[in-house]
Design a protein around this motif. Structure first.
Motif, PDB file in Angstrom:
ATOM      1  N   ALA A 116      -4.768  -2.512   6.780  1.00 22.07           N
ATOM      2  CA  ALA A 116      -3.419  -1.939   6.328  1.00 22.07           C
ATOM      3  C   ALA A 116      -3.458  -0.530   6.606  1.00 22.07           C
ATOM      4  CB  ALA A 116      -3.455  -2.053   4.901  1.00 22.07           C
TER       5      ALA A 116
ATOM      6  N   HIS B  38       2.078  -5.830   3.514  1.00 26.06           N
ATOM      7  CA  HIS B  38       1.249  -6.525   4.060  1.00 26.06           C
ATOM      8  C   HIS B  38       1.279  -7.995   3.549  1.00 26.06           C
ATOM      9  CE1 HIS B  38      -0.431  -4.072   7.045  1.00 26.06           C
ATOM     10  NE2 HIS B  38      -0.199  -3.133   6.272  1.00 26.06           N
TER      11      HIS B  38
ATOM     12  N   TYR C   9       0.937  -1.049  -0.096  1.00 28.46           N
ATOM     13  CA  TYR C   9      -0.096   0.009  -0.074  1.00 28.46           C
ATOM     14  C   TYR C   9       0.834   1.270   0.089  1.00 28.46           C
ATOM     15  CZ  TYR C   9      -3.828  -3.248   1.223  1.00 28.46           C
ATOM     16  OH  TYR C   9      -4.771  -4.190   1.047  1.00 28.46           O
TER      17      TYR C   9
END
Ligand code: ADP
Length: 536
Positions: free
Chosen positions: A496, A536, A367
């Motif tokens: 996240a 992640h 991200y």
């Protein structure tokens, strides 16, 4: 699947629980029997200990008798200094005597220091006892004939202070006389037996010696113990027939010991059963999960195939029609192109969803967190989606917050999450078609919520819908298309962002999905405007 689960459940019970149950019942039933056996074992042990004390005192006297053999020579002239040493080493022997076996009146008494002693009344007492107990003397000779030298107590109970022990001289010499010791029982018990008894008990038992006539306690290994008076087991004292030995456990009774063991056994059996039950439950739960997952995966494959087939057949149908030049009007053509384009983007979106999901599963999804205005991101999605939603007959509203809602977030990922939620709102609203998107702020969080008046979600399913592949089980799963991936992606995206998802829904009256992001604090310098990568 229910049938399979029931079968597995029955199998587990039959294999593990039934044998354990039978075993436990059998064990619990035999516990009472065990109690008796344990008591018996303890009692036998206690008897054996008392026996060993008796045996030890007999051994001591035998050893003394053996020493006497060395002192004596054939003509009974005793060496005084040897005799004195003998007495010094054995202070419990007050007198040593020899009695002519042909004439019991001929008694020779010896004592420490003076050698031969003159004590007429004592000598008379010895001769009298010999006369009275001829059978004992006879027995000694019989034993000797059989090659066994025995020491016999020979005392009338009136002789309280000194007790007589008689024996024949060693088998090697002719035995014209009988030998004997006069012992003080109490000092013998104290000095000779005391240390032995202490060593045997090891503080686990209490051994005591009692006089029979008045039950007077002569000696005990635990003089300060309140329970010393208890005499659980008794055995006659071989050396001194008017005394007896007794033994008891130190502190606990045998019943208490046995009950303790039984209580521990019961706890163990119950504990074992609880463990087995837990184990069965654990195995069953895992199997159930695996079966559910297998079921869910097979549903997923059929859902995805179904979802792909519809747009593909539409695309191919309209493309063929256009290719064959069958459509004359330009408007119609445009409409067909639009359908092809729409279906293509639907396909793309779905393939992307699956790709994103597999990246997420592999832990490879990254991200790019930046300081962004949540309200702005939402606005863009709402606008882009407006046509699609209103075309399906929805009333569609967007309530904006009056200020910027700065968060640290990945705009693309948030867009993806919002599209998933909007898609669901459309998919799961049949009768009342209304969608409201609202942004706002609450307790440290900036949020966006999507409110629909659709089918709603029952309490039982509210947690499960965020699991991968999960779809609320309906009469016909294919009624509404879906893969069961959308909400698990939304959850991953929110995790996240260190955010949370709040769901307010009830069956039949619509749902509110609220995505809450931690509000960006201006003073926080941890989150720079630059791109930040989080894996992640
Ligand atoms: P999909 O929609 O592809 O089945 P999702 O993960 O997006 O998968 O949703 C999981 C399940 O949650 C859906 O099958 C549906 O039953 C339920 N659900 C999701 N959103 C809504 C909603 N807005 N209203 C009612 N049910 C919903």
């Amino acid at each position: 699947m229910k049938k399979t689960l029931t079968k597995i459940g029955i199998l587990l019970v039959v294999i593990f629980l039934l044998p354990a149950g039978f075993f436990s019942i059998y064990q619990l039933n035999s516990l009472n029997k065990n109690e008796l056996i344990i008591e018996e074992i303890y009692n036998n042990q206690l008897d054996a200990i008392l026996f060993s004390v008796n045996q030890y005192s007999a051994d001591v006297l035998n050893a003394w008798a053996a020493e006497v053999d060395l002192l004596l020579d054939a003509d009974t002239s005793l060496n005084i200094s040897q005799l004195n040493r003998f007495f010094r080493e054995k202070p419990d022997i007050r007198f040593f005597f020899l009695v002519d076996s042909a004439d019991y009146d001929k008694v020779m008494l010896f004592t420490a220091g003076s050698g031969q002693a003159r004590d007429d009344s004592l000598a008379a007492r010895i001769s009298r006892t010999f006369e009275d107990r001829r059978e004992v003397i006879k027995r000694l000779y019989q034993y000797l004939d059989n090659g066994y030298r025995k020491i016999e107590p020979l005392s009338a109970s009136s002789d309280a202070d000194l007790k007589m022990q008689i024996f024949l001289p060693g088998a090697s010499i002719d035995a014209p006389y009988v030998c004997g010791f006069l012992l003080s029982p109490e000092s013998f018990i104290q000095d000779v037996l005391g240390p032995k008894m202490q060593a045997v008990t090891q503080e686990k038992f209490v051994i005591s010696v009692f006089q029979d006539t008045n039950n007077y306690q002569v000696y005990t290994t635990a003089p300060n113990n309140a329970e010393q008076e208890r005499q659980l087991h008794q055995l006659p004292f071989w050396l001194f027939p008017d005394y007896h030995l007794s033994i008891d456990l130190n502190g606990q009774t045998i019943e208490a010991l046995a009950q303790n063991r039984i209580r521990n056994d019961t706890i163990l059996i119950i504990g074992m059963n609880v463990l087995i039950l837990l184990g069965i439950w654990f195995v069953f739960r895992n199997i159930k999960r695996e079966l559910e997952l297998a079921q869910i995966k097979s549903d997923f494959v059929s859902n995805v195939s179904h979802e792909i087939r519809t747009p593909l057949s539409l695309i191919s149908m309209f493309a063929e029609t256009l290719l064959m030049d069958r459509v004359r009007s330009e408007d119609r053509k445009k409409e067909y192109y639009k359908i092809i384009s729409q279906e293509t983007s639907r396909l793309t979106a779905m393939v992307n969803k699956i790709l994103n999901f597999s990246k997420m599963e592999a832990g490879k999804r990254t991200y790019r967190l930046q300081i962004i205005d949540l309200d702005e991101v939402v606005r863009e999605v709402v606008e882009a989606y407006e046509y699609h939603v209103t075309q399906q007959g929805f009333s569609y509203h967007f309530e904006r917050y009056e200020h910027k809602l700065l968060i640290s977030g990945d705009a693309d990922a948030i867009t993806e999450a919002l599209i998933n939620l909007l898609d669901n709102a459309v998919k799961y609203s049949q009768e009342e078609k209304s969608i409201l998107v609202r942004t706002g702020h609450t307790e440290g969080y900036h949020f966006v919520e999507i409110v629909d008046k659709g089918s709603g979600i029952s309490d039982v399913n509210q947690k499960a819908i965020f699991e991968k592949f999960f779809r609320v089980p309906q009469g016909d799963v294919h009624n509404t298309k879906g893969t069961g991936l959308g909400l698990s992606l939304v959850k991953h995206i929110m995790d996240a962002h260190r955010g949370k998802i709040e769901l307010d829904s009830s069956l039949g009256s619509g749902s509110v999905f609220r995505l809450c992001f931690p509000a960006y604090q201006h003073e926080e310098k941890a989150l720079e405007k630059d791109a930040t990568h989080i894996d992640h």
